[in-house]
Design a protein around this motif. Sequence first.
Motif, PDB file in Angstrom:
ATOM      1  N   PHE A  50       0.823  -1.207   0.000  1.00  0.00           N
ATOM      2  CA  PHE A  50       0.000   0.000   0.000  1.00  0.00           C
ATOM      3  C   PHE A  50       0.860   1.262   0.000  1.00  0.00           C
ATOM      4  N   GLY A  51       1.956   1.236   0.751  1.00  0.00           N
ATOM      5  CA  GLY A  51       2.769   2.442   0.911  1.00  0.00           C
ATOM      6  C   GLY A  51       3.771   2.672  -0.190  1.00  0.00           C
ATOM      7  N   ILE A  52       4.500   1.633  -0.572  1.00  0.00           N
ATOM      8  CA  ILE A  52       5.569   1.820  -1.543  1.00  0.00           C
ATOM      9  C   ILE A  52       5.071   1.616  -2.968  1.00  0.00           C
ATOM     10  N   ILE A  53       4.409   0.509  -3.198  1.00  0.00           N
ATOM     11  CA  ILE A  53       3.932   0.212  -4.553  1.00  0.00           C
ATOM     12  C   ILE A  53       2.734   1.092  -4.912  1.00  0.00           C
ATOM     13  N   ILE A 110     -12.154  -0.025   0.183  1.00  0.00           N
ATOM     14  CA  ILE A 110     -11.776  -1.044  -0.806  1.00  0.00           C
ATOM     15  C   ILE A 110     -12.934  -2.028  -1.019  1.00  0.00           C
ATOM     16  N   ILE A 111     -13.602  -2.441   0.055  1.00  0.00           N
ATOM     17  CA  ILE A 111     -14.731  -3.363  -0.074  1.00  0.00           C
ATOM     18  C   ILE A 111     -15.884  -2.699  -0.805  1.00  0.00           C
ATOM     19  N   ASP A 112     -16.134  -1.416  -0.534  1.00  0.00           N
ATOM     20  CA  ASP A 112     -17.205  -0.697  -1.241  1.00  0.00           C
ATOM     21  C   ASP A 112     -16.916  -0.608  -2.734  1.00  0.00           C
ATOM     22  N   ILE A 113     -15.654  -0.407  -3.090  1.00  0.00           N
ATOM     23  CA  ILE A 113     -15.296  -0.344  -4.522  1.00  0.00           C
ATOM     24  C   ILE A 113     -15.493  -1.696  -5.173  1.00  0.00           C
ATOM     25  N   PRO A 149       1.882   4.126   4.358  1.00  0.00           N
ATOM     26  CA  PRO A 149       1.892   2.730   4.797  1.00  0.00           C
ATOM     27  C   PRO A 149       0.999   2.455   6.002  1.00  0.00           C
ATOM     28  N   ILE A 150       0.816   3.428   6.890  1.00  0.00           N
ATOM     29  CA  ILE A 150      -0.013   3.214   8.076  1.00  0.00           C
ATOM     30  C   ILE A 150      -1.493   3.176   7.705  1.00  0.00           C
ATOM     31  N   THR A 175      -9.886   2.397   5.359  1.00  0.00           N
ATOM     32  CA  THR A 175      -9.286   2.033   4.071  1.00  0.00           C
ATOM     33  C   THR A 175      -9.894   0.752   3.546  1.00  0.00           C
ATOM     34  N   TRP A 176     -10.054  -0.229   4.401  1.00  0.00           N
ATOM     35  CA  TRP A 176     -10.597  -1.524   3.981  1.00  0.00           C
ATOM     36  C   TRP A 176     -12.091  -1.438   3.662  1.00  0.00           C
TER      37      TRP A 176
END
Length: 92
Positions: free
Chosen positions: A65-68, A85-88, A73-74, A81-82
């Motif tokens: 999540f943070g680098i790529i 992502i689930i809604d999307i 990252p936190i 955040t999750w």
Amino acid sequence: MSTKQLKQAETAKEQKTKGSKKEQEKRNEKRNNSLRVRVFPIWLRIIIVIILAIFALVAGLMIGFGIIGDGNPIDALKVETWRHIIDIVIKE
């Protein structure tokens, strides 16, 4: 049979019994060696593997999540955040 041959036969028998005693001692030692005491019990090993797997999962989430993904990252550890992502993925 002469006395010399009798003595040789007796010494041969003694050597065979000594050899078998030595073999028995070696077998007993092998049996004793096979009964080893574990430094870390099985249940402790399982717990350590589970903890390491969780640590690897969290580290992978943060790196992905943070680098790529060019995010913080936190933020990968936050519930919001999750949910996003689930809604999307579901798109209700």
